[in-house]
Design a protein around this motif. Structure first.
Motif, PDB file in Angstrom:
ATOM      1  N   LEU A 142       0.851  -1.189   0.000  1.00 49.84           N
ATOM      2  CA  LEU A 142       0.000   0.000   0.000  1.00 49.84           C
ATOM      3  C   LEU A 142       0.888   1.240   0.000  1.00 49.84           C
ATOM      4  CD1 LEU A 142      -2.744  -0.956   2.623  1.00 49.84           C
ATOM      5  CD2 LEU A 142      -2.953  -0.973   0.128  1.00 49.84           C
ATOM      6  N   HIS A 143       1.040   1.850  -1.164  1.00 49.99           N
ATOM      7  CA  HIS A 143       1.777   3.110  -1.249  1.00 49.99           C
ATOM      8  C   HIS A 143       0.891   4.279  -0.831  1.00 49.99           C
ATOM      9  CE1 HIS A 143       5.376   1.556  -3.354  1.00 49.99           C
ATOM     10  NE2 HIS A 143       4.523   0.628  -3.752  1.00 49.99           N
ATOM     11  N   CYS A 144      -0.405   4.067  -0.890  1.00 47.57           N
ATOM     12  CA  CYS A 144      -1.373   5.037  -0.379  1.00 47.57           C
ATOM     13  C   CYS A 144      -2.640   4.252  -0.048  1.00 47.57           C
ATOM     14  CB  CYS A 144      -1.666   6.133  -1.396  1.00 47.57           C
ATOM     15  SG  CYS A 144      -2.701   7.467  -0.743  1.00 47.57           S
ATOM     16  N   SER A 145      -3.058   4.321   1.197  1.00 49.95           N
ATOM     17  CA  SER A 145      -4.175   3.501   1.657  1.00 49.95           C
ATOM     18  C   SER A 145      -5.440   4.319   1.838  1.00 49.95           C
ATOM     19  CB  SER A 145      -3.803   2.844   2.997  1.00 49.95           C
ATOM     20  OG  SER A 145      -4.938   2.271   3.609  1.00 49.95           O
ATOM     21  N   ARG A 146      -6.530   3.837   1.268  1.00 54.53           N
ATOM     22  CA  ARG A 146      -7.841   4.473   1.484  1.00 54.53           C
ATOM     23  C   ARG A 146      -8.238   4.386   2.958  1.00 54.53           C
ATOM     24  NH1 ARG A 146     -11.310   6.802  -2.888  1.00 54.53           N
ATOM     25  NH2 ARG A 146     -10.060   6.380  -4.745  1.00 54.53           N
ATOM     26  N   LEU A 147      -7.899   3.295   3.598  1.00 57.11           N
ATOM     27  CA  LEU A 147      -8.268   3.105   4.992  1.00 57.11           C
ATOM     28  C   LEU A 147      -7.503   4.030   5.925  1.00 57.11           C
ATOM     29  CD1 LEU A 147      -8.324  -0.792   5.006  1.00 57.11           C
ATOM     30  CD2 LEU A 147     -10.302   0.675   5.398  1.00 57.11           C
ATOM     31  N   SER A 148      -6.307   4.445   5.518  1.00 57.92           N
ATOM     32  CA  SER A 148      -5.431   5.174   6.425  1.00 57.92           C
ATOM     33  C   SER A 148      -5.308   6.665   6.121  1.00 57.92           C
ATOM     34  CB  SER A 148      -4.039   4.530   6.408  1.00 57.92           C
ATOM     35  OG  SER A 148      -3.151   5.207   7.250  1.00 57.92           O
ATOM     36  N   VAL A 149      -4.871   7.032   4.911  1.00 56.04           N
ATOM     37  CA  VAL A 149      -4.530   8.445   4.673  1.00 56.04           C
ATOM     38  C   VAL A 149      -5.239   9.082   3.477  1.00 56.04           C
ATOM     39  CG1 VAL A 149      -2.247   8.091   5.672  1.00 56.04           C
ATOM     40  CG2 VAL A 149      -2.518   7.958   3.207  1.00 56.04           C
ATOM     41  N   THR A 180       3.351  -2.156   4.150  1.00 54.48           N
ATOM     42  CA  THR A 180       2.980  -0.736   4.242  1.00 54.48           C
ATOM     43  C   THR A 180       4.242   0.105   4.391  1.00 54.48           C
ATOM     44  OG1 THR A 180       2.766  -0.682   6.659  1.00 54.48           O
ATOM     45  CG2 THR A 180       0.822  -1.367   5.397  1.00 54.48           C
ATOM     46  N   LEU A 181       4.110   1.390   4.126  1.00 52.83           N
ATOM     47  CA  LEU A 181       5.259   2.281   4.230  1.00 52.83           C
ATOM     48  C   LEU A 181       5.465   2.812   5.635  1.00 52.83           C
ATOM     49  CD1 LEU A 181       4.908   4.410   0.946  1.00 52.83           C
ATOM     50  CD2 LEU A 181       5.828   2.107   1.258  1.00 52.83           C
ATOM     51  N   THR A 182       4.391   2.803   6.439  1.00 52.86           N
ATOM     52  CA  THR A 182       4.488   3.373   7.787  1.00 52.86           C
ATOM     53  C   THR A 182       3.836   2.454   8.811  1.00 52.86           C
ATOM     54  OG1 THR A 182       2.381   4.573   7.652  1.00 52.86           O
ATOM     55  CG2 THR A 182       4.339   5.709   6.825  1.00 52.86           C
ATOM     56  N   THR A 183       4.273   2.596  10.053  1.00 54.68           N
ATOM     57  CA  THR A 183       3.678   1.846  11.156  1.00 54.68           C
ATOM     58  C   THR A 183       2.232   2.254  11.357  1.00 54.68           C
ATOM     59  OG1 THR A 183       5.832   1.639  12.241  1.00 54.68           O
ATOM     60  CG2 THR A 183       3.876   1.354  13.629  1.00 54.68           C
ATOM     61  N   ARG A 184       1.947   3.540  11.186  1.00 56.00           N
ATOM     62  CA  ARG A 184       0.580   4.018  11.387  1.00 56.00           C
ATOM     63  C   ARG A 184      -0.391   3.308  10.447  1.00 56.00           C
ATOM     64  NH1 ARG A 184      -2.996   7.458   9.099  1.00 56.00           N
ATOM     65  NH2 ARG A 184      -4.441   8.548  10.487  1.00 56.00           N
ATOM     66  N   ASP A 187      -0.984  -0.276  11.488  1.00 62.94           N
ATOM     67  CA  ASP A 187      -1.893  -0.378  12.632  1.00 62.94           C
ATOM     68  C   ASP A 187      -3.343  -0.172  12.202  1.00 62.94           C
ATOM     69  OD1 ASP A 187       0.274  -0.793  14.277  1.00 62.94           O
ATOM     70  OD2 ASP A 187       0.393   1.287  14.965  1.00 62.94           O
ATOM     71  N   VAL A 188      -3.578   0.833  11.344  1.00 63.20           N
ATOM     72  CA  VAL A 188      -4.938   1.118  10.875  1.00 63.20           C
ATOM     73  C   VAL A 188      -5.488  -0.052  10.072  1.00 63.20           C
ATOM     74  CG1 VAL A 188      -6.310   2.580   9.336  1.00 63.20           C
ATOM     75  CG2 VAL A 188      -4.656   3.623  10.901  1.00 63.20           C
ATOM     76  N   VAL A 189      -4.670  -0.582   9.173  1.00 58.38           N
ATOM     77  CA  VAL A 189      -5.089  -1.703   8.329  1.00 58.38           C
ATOM     78  C   VAL A 189      -5.406  -2.931   9.172  1.00 58.38           C
ATOM     79  CG1 VAL A 189      -4.180  -3.390   6.679  1.00 58.38           C
ATOM     80  CG2 VAL A 189      -3.971  -0.945   6.209  1.00 58.38           C
ATOM     81  N   TYR A 334       2.572  20.346   5.715  1.00 55.42           N
ATOM     82  CA  TYR A 334       1.420  20.051   6.550  1.00 55.42           C
ATOM     83  C   TYR A 334       1.645  18.708   7.259  1.00 55.42           C
ATOM     84  CZ  TYR A 334      -1.257  23.715   4.130  1.00 55.42           C
ATOM     85  OH  TYR A 334      -1.705  24.915   3.626  1.00 55.42           O
ATOM     86  N   ALA A 335       1.133  18.606   8.458  1.00 55.62           N
ATOM     87  CA  ALA A 335       1.276  17.376   9.244  1.00 55.62           C
ATOM     88  C   ALA A 335       0.227  16.364   8.815  1.00 55.62           C
ATOM     89  CB  ALA A 335       1.155  17.690  10.732  1.00 55.62           C
ATOM     90  N   VAL A 336       0.431  15.774   7.631  1.00 56.97           N
ATOM     91  CA  VAL A 336      -0.496  14.771   7.109  1.00 56.97           C
ATOM     92  C   VAL A 336       0.252  13.465   6.896  1.00 56.97           C
ATOM     93  CG1 VAL A 336      -2.000  16.470   5.999  1.00 56.97           C
ATOM     94  CG2 VAL A 336      -0.106  15.478   4.704  1.00 56.97           C
ATOM     95  N   GLY A 337      -0.439  12.341   7.097  1.00 63.71           N
ATOM     96  CA  GLY A 337       0.106  11.029   6.795  1.00 63.71           C
ATOM     97  C   GLY A 337       1.511  10.820   7.323  1.00 63.71           C
ATOM     98  N   GLY A 338       2.366  10.293   6.454  1.00 63.46           N
ATOM     99  CA  GLY A 338       3.717   9.962   6.852  1.00 63.46           C
ATOM    100  C   GLY A 338       4.610  11.149   7.131  1.00 63.46           C
ATOM    101  N   LEU A 339       4.212  12.355   6.698  1.00 68.81           N
ATOM    102  CA  LEU A 339       5.032  13.537   6.969  1.00 68.81           C
ATOM    103  C   LEU A 339       5.132  13.808   8.461  1.00 68.81           C
ATOM    104  CD1 LEU A 339       3.871  15.960   4.127  1.00 68.81           C
ATOM    105  CD2 LEU A 339       5.916  14.541   4.202  1.00 68.81           C
ATOM    106  N   ARG A 340       4.142  13.328   9.193  1.00 63.63           N
ATOM    107  CA  ARG A 340       4.186  13.523  10.643  1.00 63.63           C
ATOM    108  C   ARG A 340       5.347  12.772  11.276  1.00 63.63           C
ATOM    109  NH1 ARG A 340      -2.190  12.566  11.708  1.00 63.63           N
ATOM    110  NH2 ARG A 340      -1.785  11.090  10.033  1.00 63.63           N
TER     111      ARG A 340
END
Length: 415
Positions: A142-149, A180-184, A187-189, A334-340
């Motif tokens: 998932l390079h970009c997840s509908r469920l997550s970001v 996934t690219l991030t831990t967040r 976890d969401v998935v 902006y503090a969105v998705g993986g940028l955080r």
């Protein structure tokens, strides 16, 4: 091992142009190419089925162990500001199914399928269909997840959001392994689908960038008429809805007292609209738009700018931010998705609340006022960043994932 890689988006790095209607190169494309090259050098045999544009060879061996084949049926040239050409994803899916049917009859048969999903439905469908046709398991990244970001990009996209989210759930449940690219997002998935969290591989994009020297930056500045133009604010990425480019114009207004120049490196389905709005605002003298550039020229742009801005609506990880950190270039975002996590772990003061243009402008002012201190903070974070986003580690995690699937461990990822 033999891997069939399915992705609409792949960086054809042997070209010096890229038609915008065929979805110009971005972070996902570059990262998939880098991973594929690294795996090929480790002995994996890969066939990539991807989109391409007219003029590209139908099949090309990039290097031993890595062959790229264009998969695209013909389609009418109806432009869209969201996808480039209307029907591009569908054209790739149909051609991919056709190629899989041919592979069933050929000598080269994959051991597994690896599909790369970007928040659209077509790769999610392609993975399941290809795996069934070829009788092999599939890995889903998932390079970009509908469920997550992911945030819908148009009225039509909003209407389809529930359907595509359902397709993502199904694709996740039937995948032998999920990356996934991030831990967040992992976890969401896991929470949303019931997948065993321990079976989801967190494998972030890798950084493979060589900082440009002063001579390269100076040559870049001369080429685009940027010599002596300060402050210089950069934007690197696709000119598309999800990247939030309209906020560049709002930044120009809020920073009018500084008279900044904006360097926009990239192309995309909304480039014409962006340039029109820049002209209508009377700010053409403040913007330099390069269009598509080969990725090896990006370090020179990063070395030249005072700060990079990323006003993204959604961002799974933010490859440009990682590259900027590794070159010591401040990033206001902006503090969105993986940028955080990518920026937040290195320098949290560089993040503004999502959509808060005034807050983003204040971050830019902070960088410009105390740039040496910000750069020092970023350089202190470089060893940890390099360790986290290391290409060899990314490759090895993916190889371990493949081996687990081929050993039959994939079934344990589903409850």
């Amino acid at each position: 091992m033999r891997i069939l890689r399915l992705t609409p988006f792949f960086h054809h790095d042997y070209v010096d142009h890229w038609p915008a209607e065929f979805d110009p190169v971005g972070g996902m494309q570059v990262q998939i190419l880098a991973l594929s090259r690294s795996l090929a050098r480790a002995g994996a045999d890969q066939l990539v089925l991807t989109l391409g544009f007219p003029g590209l060879p139908p099949t090309k061996e990039i290097e031993p162990g890595l062959t790229v084949r264009i998969a695209r049926t013909s389609l009418p040239k109806v432009r869209s500001e969201i996808t480039g050409l209307v029907g591009l994803g569908q054209a790739w899916l149909l051609a991919t199914v056709r190629e899989c049917l041919r592979l069933r009859r050929g000598d080269w048969r994959p051991d597994l399928v690896h599909v790369h999903a970007d928040g659209q439905i077509w790769p999610l469908v392609a993975g399941r269909v290809a795996a069934r046709l070829l009788g092999v398991p599939y890995v889903l990244t998932l390079h970009c997840s509908r469920l997550s970001v992911y945030q819908p990009m148009s009225v039509v996209d909003s209407m389809a959001h529930r359907l595509v989210t359902h397709a993502e759930r199904q694709a996740l449940r039937y995948a032998a392994r999920v990356s996934t690219l991030t831990t967040r997002t992992a976890d969401v998935v896991s929470a949303a689908t019931g997948l065993d969290r321990s079976a989801i591989v967190v494998n972030p994009d890798a950084v493979d960038i060589t900082p440009a020297g002063p001579a390269e930056a100076a040559a870049f500045a001369e080429r685009y008429g940027l010599t002596g133009r300060r402050p210089l604010i950069g934007y690197v990425g696709r000119v598309a809805h999800e990247k939030g480019w309209p906020d560049l114009l709002r930044l120009a207004e809020l920073l009018a007292d500084l008279d900044p120049t904006f360097l926009v490196v990239g192309d995309g389905p909304q480039r014409e609209r962006m340039e029109r709005e820049i002209a209508e605002a009377g700010r053409s003298h403040q913007f330099v738009v390069t269009g598509f550039l080969p990725h090896e020229q990006v370090p020179a742009a990063l070395a030249l700018v005072d700060t990079l801005v990323m006003p993204s609506v959604h961002e799974e990880l933010g490859g440009s931010a990682i590259e900027a950190i590794m070159t010591g270039t401040p990033v206001a975002a902006y503090a969105v998705g993986g940028l955080r996590s990518t920026i937040g772990s290195a320098c949290p003061d560089l993040l503004a609340e999502p959509g808060d243009v005034r807050g983003l402008a204040e971050v830019v002012r902070h960088v410009l006022a105390d740039r040496d201190a910000v750069v020092a903070q970023l350089k202190a974070a470089q060893p940890a960043t390099a360790s986290t986003f290391d290409m060899a580690a990314t490759r090895d995690r993916m190889l371990d994932c493949y081996r687990a699937v081929l050993a039959g461990a994939g079934a344990s990822s589903r409850k």
